[in-house]
Design an enzyme around this catalytic site. Structure first.
Site, mmCIF file in Angstrom:
data_model
loop_
_atom_site.group_PDB
_atom_site.id
_atom_site.type_symbol
_atom_site.label_atom_id
_atom_site.label_comp_id
_atom_site.label_asym_id
_atom_site.label_seq_id
_atom_site.Cartn_x
_atom_site.Cartn_y
_atom_site.Cartn_z
ATOM 1 C CE1 TYR A 1 -3.853 2.292 0.423
ATOM 2 C CE2 TYR A 1 -2.511 3.337 2.123
ATOM 3 C CZ TYR A 1 -3.606 3.352 1.284
ATOM 4 O OH TYR A 1 -4.456 4.432 1.293
ATOM 5 C CE LYS B 1 -3.634 5.286 -1.970
ATOM 6 N NZ LYS B 1 -4.585 5.872 -2.942
#
Length: 251
Positions: free
Chosen positions: A156, A160
């Site tokens: 994750y 990002k």
């Protein structure tokens, strides 16, 4: 309605729930026509109906941004029924976590394909039309993890961080053509989807200088600002919306 987006056509990916839904409602409140894109028909039809009840021209679009063919088909549907999109908000995203040494690489691939490549696909497909018109606004969704690290969030965080750099590159590359590409990075936002990790709410609140968790509606103003003419001279930036978390040096 104050009409700041009267006559504008806005597409919100991930608009079927949570932050994306709230962003869609926020644009509708300022006069925009809104296309809502998400993976399930139930979600997009529910939000589109909610928008239509308030007098907004709304278009539900079922699409998984991880599928290039579906994104292309979504572009045909949106431009065919709405016309060219003035504002693209890339709020679609997946979250997962787990010990990095054992994290499933196929799960990581799915997450990266949605969060990074899905954002890129939508920027390409809808951005080409903006480039041809020499005008458009794109707002991507980063995260605190675009800048910092939390344990067990390797894929994750990588995704990002990728959105942050994608925003920077497109921001400087497309600025000469009149297309602004920027991003928002939400902090600890309280949404209806349960977080997979147990959170100490009291400790978390103490860590946030603003004294509370964020709400989806806390993102609507920053997103609308970056999508407005007031942000015409902002390119490739990521606006952190976290109640002061990232800058806070005291534990």
């Amino acid at each position: 309605m104050n009409g700041r987006f009267d006559g504008k056509r806005v597409l919100v990916t991930g608009g079927g729930r949570g932050i994306g839904r709230q962003v869609a409602l926020g644009f509708a409140a300022e006069g925009a026509d809104v296309a809502v894109l998400a993976r399930t028909a139930e979600q997009v039809e529910s939000v589109a109906a909610e928008l239509a009840e308030g007098g907004t021209k709304a278009l539900p679009v079922v699409c998984d941004v991880a599928d290039a063919g579906q994104v292309t088909e979504a572009e045909r549907k949106v431009t065919g029924e709405f016309g060219d999109v003035d504002v693209l908000v890339n709020a679609a995203g997946l979250f997962s976590m787990g010990p990095s040494a054992a994290y499933d690489t196929e799960q990581a691939r799915a997450l990266l394909d949605t969060n990074v490549l899905g954002t890129l696909r939508c920027c390409q497909v809808f951005g080409r039309r903006m480039l041809a018109r020499q005008h458009g606004k794109i707002v991507n969704f980063g995260s605190l993890l675009s800048f910092t690290a939390f344990p067990e969030r390797a894929a994750y965080a990588a995704s990002k961080a990728g959105v942050l750099q994608l925003t920077r590159v497109l921001g400087v590359e497309w600025a000469p053509s009149g297309v602004n590409v920027n991003a928002v990075a939400p902090g600890m936002i309280r949404i209806e989807t349960p977080h997979p990790a147990a959170l100490d709410e009291d400790a978390l609140t103490r860590r946030i200088p603003a004294g509370r968790r964020g709400r989806p509606r806390d993102l609507t103003g920053p997103v609308r600002f970056l999508a407005s003419e007031e942000a015409d001279y902002i390119n490739g930036q990521t606006l952190v919306v976290d109640g002061g978390w990232l800058n806070y040096g005291y534990l």
